[in-house]
Enzyme design. Structure first.
Site, PDB file in Angstrom:
ATOM      1  N   GLU A   1     -11.581 -45.588 -92.804  1.00  0.00           N
ATOM      2  CA  GLU A   1     -10.137 -46.421 -93.180  1.00  0.00           C
ATOM      3  C   GLU A   1      -9.227 -45.448 -93.289  1.00  0.00           C
ATOM      4  O   GLU A   1      -9.214 -44.411 -93.840  1.00  0.00           O
ATOM      5  CB  GLU A   1     -10.871 -47.022 -94.640  1.00  0.00           C
ATOM      6  CG  GLU A   1     -11.710 -48.214 -94.640  1.00  0.00           C
ATOM      7  CD  GLU A   1     -10.966 -49.429 -94.101  1.00  0.00           C
ATOM      8  OE1 GLU A   1     -10.111 -49.778 -94.232  1.00  0.00           O
ATOM      9  OE2 GLU A   1     -11.915 -49.918 -93.441  1.00  0.00           O
TER      10      GLU A   1
ATOM     11  N   ARG B   1      -3.269 -39.941 -95.714  1.00  0.00           N
ATOM     12  CA  ARG B   1      -2.109 -39.125 -95.200  1.00  0.00           C
ATOM     13  C   ARG B   1      -1.064 -39.435 -96.176  1.00  0.00           C
ATOM     14  O   ARG B   1      -0.487 -40.601 -96.361  1.00  0.00           O
ATOM     15  CB  ARG B   1      -1.652 -39.492 -93.825  1.00  0.00           C
ATOM     16  CG  ARG B   1      -0.568 -38.591 -93.631  1.00  0.00           C
ATOM     17  CD  ARG B   1      -0.206 -38.490 -91.983  1.00  0.00           C
ATOM     18  NE  ARG B   1       0.965 -37.535 -91.911  1.00  0.00           N
ATOM     19  CZ  ARG B   1       1.127 -36.887 -90.495  1.00  0.00           C
ATOM     20  NH1 ARG B   1       0.040 -37.126 -89.642  1.00  0.00           N
ATOM     21  NH2 ARG B   1       2.065 -36.195 -90.444  1.00  0.00           N
TER      22      ARG B   1
ATOM     23  N   TRP C   1       1.251 -23.022 -85.857  1.00  0.00           N
ATOM     24  CA  TRP C   1       1.729 -21.701 -85.674  1.00  0.00           C
ATOM     25  C   TRP C   1       3.188 -21.685 -85.079  1.00  0.00           C
ATOM     26  O   TRP C   1       3.830 -21.084 -85.241  1.00  0.00           O
ATOM     27  CB  TRP C   1       0.887 -21.003 -84.460  1.00  0.00           C
ATOM     28  CG  TRP C   1      -0.684 -20.865 -84.973  1.00  0.00           C
ATOM     29  CD1 TRP C   1      -1.545 -21.534 -84.600  1.00  0.00           C
ATOM     30  CD2 TRP C   1      -1.047 -19.866 -85.720  1.00  0.00           C
ATOM     31  NE1 TRP C   1      -2.594 -21.113 -85.270  1.00  0.00           N
ATOM     32  CE2 TRP C   1      -2.230 -20.042 -86.018  1.00  0.00           C
ATOM     33  CE3 TRP C   1      -0.446 -18.892 -86.454  1.00  0.00           C
ATOM     34  CZ2 TRP C   1      -3.204 -19.228 -86.571  1.00  0.00           C
ATOM     35  CZ3 TRP C   1      -1.210 -17.955 -87.351  1.00  0.00           C
ATOM     36  CH2 TRP C   1      -2.489 -18.023 -87.518  1.00  0.00           C
TER      37      TRP C   1
ATOM     38  N   HIS D   1       4.827 -25.849-100.556  1.00  0.00           N
ATOM     39  CA  HIS D   1       3.443 -25.219-100.192  1.00  0.00           C
ATOM     40  C   HIS D   1       2.830 -24.748-101.573  1.00  0.00           C
ATOM     41  O   HIS D   1       1.575 -24.895-101.867  1.00  0.00           O
ATOM     42  CB  HIS D   1       3.417 -24.273 -99.199  1.00  0.00           C
ATOM     43  CG  HIS D   1       4.036 -24.742 -98.016  1.00  0.00           C
ATOM     44  ND1 HIS D   1       3.706 -25.845 -97.448  1.00  0.00           N
ATOM     45  CD2 HIS D   1       4.763 -24.265 -97.046  1.00  0.00           C
ATOM     46  CE1 HIS D   1       4.275 -26.047 -96.396  1.00  0.00           C
ATOM     47  NE2 HIS D   1       4.914 -24.926 -95.987  1.00  0.00           N
TER      48      HIS D   1
ATOM     49  N   ASP E   1       0.736 -34.008 -96.264  1.00  0.00           N
ATOM     50  CA  ASP E   1       2.030 -33.885 -95.696  1.00  0.00           C
ATOM     51  C   ASP E   1       3.216 -33.975 -96.954  1.00  0.00           C
ATOM     52  O   ASP E   1       3.022 -34.689 -97.774  1.00  0.00           O
ATOM     53  CB  ASP E   1       2.265 -34.782 -94.538  1.00  0.00           C
ATOM     54  CG  ASP E   1       3.139 -34.540 -93.553  1.00  0.00           C
ATOM     55  OD1 ASP E   1       3.716 -33.236 -93.595  1.00  0.00           O
ATOM     56  OD2 ASP E   1       3.649 -35.262 -92.811  1.00  0.00           O
TER      57      ASP E   1
ATOM     58  N   ARG F   1       9.597 -31.306 -97.353  1.00  0.00           N
ATOM     59  CA  ARG F   1      10.547 -32.315 -98.003  1.00  0.00           C
ATOM     60  C   ARG F   1      10.802 -32.403 -99.620  1.00  0.00           C
ATOM     61  O   ARG F   1      11.905 -32.387-100.159  1.00  0.00           O
ATOM     62  CB  ARG F   1      10.366 -33.549 -97.420  1.00  0.00           C
ATOM     63  CG  ARG F   1      10.765 -33.909 -95.957  1.00  0.00           C
ATOM     64  CD  ARG F   1      10.099 -35.088 -95.512  1.00  0.00           C
ATOM     65  NE  ARG F   1       8.904 -34.716 -95.111  1.00  0.00           N
ATOM     66  CZ  ARG F   1       8.066 -35.797 -94.963  1.00  0.00           C
ATOM     67  NH1 ARG F   1       8.387 -37.304 -95.131  1.00  0.00           N
ATOM     68  NH2 ARG F   1       6.778 -35.709 -94.641  1.00  0.00           N
TER      69      ARG F   1
ATOM     70  N   LEU G   1     -20.049 -30.871-104.867  1.00  0.00           N
ATOM     71  CA  LEU G   1     -18.888 -31.487-103.917  1.00  0.00           C
ATOM     72  C   LEU G   1     -18.722 -30.399-102.724  1.00  0.00           C
ATOM     73  O   LEU G   1     -18.568 -28.931-102.983  1.00  0.00           O
ATOM     74  CB  LEU G   1     -17.380 -31.305-104.603  1.00  0.00           C
ATOM     75  CG  LEU G   1     -16.242 -31.619-103.558  1.00  0.00           C
ATOM     76  CD1 LEU G   1     -16.295 -33.130-103.259  1.00  0.00           C
ATOM     77  CD2 LEU G   1     -15.066 -31.293-103.984  1.00  0.00           C
TER      78      LEU G   1
HETATM   79  C1  FPP Z   1       2.469 -30.028 -94.841  1.00  0.00           C
HETATM   80  O1  FPP Z   1       3.595 -30.081 -95.258  1.00  0.00           O
HETATM   81  C2  FPP Z   1       1.638 -28.997 -95.273  1.00  0.00           C
HETATM   82  C3  FPP Z   1       1.176 -27.864 -94.780  1.00  0.00           C
HETATM   83  C4  FPP Z   1       1.498 -27.385 -93.602  1.00  0.00           C
HETATM   84  C5  FPP Z   1       0.150 -26.846 -95.743  1.00  0.00           C
HETATM   85  C6  FPP Z   1      -0.553 -27.461 -96.765  1.00  0.00           C
HETATM   86  C7  FPP Z   1      -0.881 -26.169 -97.421  1.00  0.00           C
HETATM   87  C8  FPP Z   1      -1.238 -26.227 -98.993  1.00  0.00           C
HETATM   88  C9  FPP Z   1      -1.340 -27.460 -99.586  1.00  0.00           C
HETATM   89  C10 FPP Z   1      -1.418 -25.011 -99.583  1.00  0.00           C
HETATM   90  C11 FPP Z   1      -3.003 -24.333 -99.700  1.00  0.00           C
HETATM   91  C12 FPP Z   1      -4.116 -25.308 -99.369  1.00  0.00           C
HETATM   92  C13 FPP Z   1      -5.420 -24.883 -99.469  1.00  0.00           C
HETATM   93  C14 FPP Z   1      -6.334 -25.930 -99.392  1.00  0.00           C
HETATM   94  C15 FPP Z   1      -5.642 -23.438 -99.540  1.00  0.00           C
HETATM   95  P1  FPP Z   1       5.082 -30.046 -94.400  1.00  0.00           P
HETATM   96  O2  FPP Z   1       5.380 -28.448 -94.646  1.00  0.00           O
HETATM   97  O3  FPP Z   1       4.726 -30.371 -92.995  1.00  0.00           O
HETATM   98  O4  FPP Z   1       5.771 -30.841 -95.059  1.00  0.00           O
HETATM   99  P2  FPP Z   1       7.287 -31.616 -94.332  1.00  0.00           P
HETATM  100  O5  FPP Z   1       6.850 -32.811 -93.818  1.00  0.00           O
HETATM  101  O6  FPP Z   1       7.825 -32.325 -95.459  1.00  0.00           O
HETATM  102  O7  FPP Z   1       7.990 -30.821 -93.701  1.00  0.00           O
END
Ligand code: FPP
Length: 256
Positions: free
Chosen positions: A211, A192, A73, A41, A24, A28, A135
């Site tokens: 954990e 997280r 979505w 991303h 997450d 931001r 892995l």
């Molecule tokens: C959450 O951050 C992140 C996501 C919803 C997308 C995670 C995807 C990737 C890291 C890219 C590709 C990964 C793979 C394994 C192919 P957020 O957008 O909710 O951030 P915020 O809380 O700051 O808004």
């Protein structure tokens, strides 16, 4: 070897065998730099790469990453489209490297909602890496913990309808076998990033004894140091073994 033992069941000092991560903070991270959320991303993919490297070095058996939840979505259409394209790109670009490193890639979640192109890429990537013995990298995409429990229940009801199952057959172990990740060790450590202290419909059943580790670090900034600190926290909690991030880093450096 190092000051930090790897897996030693006899002494009870065990590194996590299965790590799950809610990645997450991408949006931001980008916004704080005056960039579009999608750049977060994109940068997040680098953190995925680094984390896979760290997990491999540590000898973790399974790494499960929450890439796209069933609730994602609801995001703006252009962000969802970008994420789908990014998954396609990453699968296309990285799968050979994963294969070379003996990593087995699995996608968990309801893939039926994805485009034919993405489904094909997922199938190809899973087929290519299916026999790898290193892995196990699970990417949770269109995944939700409640969805997982519902799909498991449906499978059991279908067996019952066929007369192959009695209600008394359904124990916790039996039920768990129908869930995603059933064949893997239980999740030991759930990380997280991004500062929130929630599970957000991730692996609800599978996290029962994990954990939980929460860090303010935003996902694109999550690297070797942050990974080491999370593992050190796990070791100190779980084993009463007061490791520091520096010790774990030193240990990982030794095994490079
Ligand atoms: C959450 O951050 C992140 C996501 C919803 C997308 C995670 C995807 C990737 C890291 C890219 C590709 C990964 C793979 C394994 C192919 P957020 O957008 O909710 O951030 P915020 O809380 O700051 O808004």
């Amino acid at each position: 070897m190092s000051q930090i033992p790897a897996v030693d069941a006899a002494s009870g000092k065990a590194s996590p065998r299965h790590i799950a991560i809610i990645m997450d903070g991408n949006g931001r991270w980008a916004e704080s730099r005056g960039k579009a959320r999608i750049m977060g991303h994109k940068q997040g993919v680098e953190a995925v790469r680094e984390t896979v490297r760290c997990a491999t070095r540590l000898g973790v058996e399974a790494l499960t990453l929450f890439a796209f939840s069933s609730e994602n979505w609801r995001r703006p259409e252009e962000e969802v489209n970008f994420l789908m394209e990014l998954f396609l790109l990453v699968l296309g670009r990285e799968v050979k490297k994963l294969h070379k490193n003996n990593i087995k890639l699995r996608v968990i979640g309801d893939c039926s909602a994805f485009s034919a192109r993405l489904k094909k890429k997922i199938d190809e990537a899973q087929a290519l890496t299916a026999d790898n013995t290193g892995l196990v990298l699970n990417v949770a995409a269109n995944y939700g913990g409640r969805w997982d429990i519902v799909q498991a229940t449906r499978q059991l009801v279908e067996q019952a309808v066929q007369g192959e199952l009695q209600s008394s057959d359904i124990t916790e172990d039996f039920f768990a076998k129908q869930l995603c990740l059933a064949e893997l060790p239980a999740v030991d450590l759930m990380i997280r990033t991004g500062g929130d202290h929630r599970i957000s419909n991730f692996l609800l059943w599978q996290l029962a004894y994990a954990e939980l580790y929460f860090t303010d670090t935003l996902w694109p900034d999550f690297g070797e140091q942050a990974f080491s600190e999370a593992v050190a926290a796990f070791l100190s909690r779980e084993r009463r073994f007061g490791c520091t991030g520096a010790q774990v880093r030193a240990w990982m450096n030794e095994s490079k």
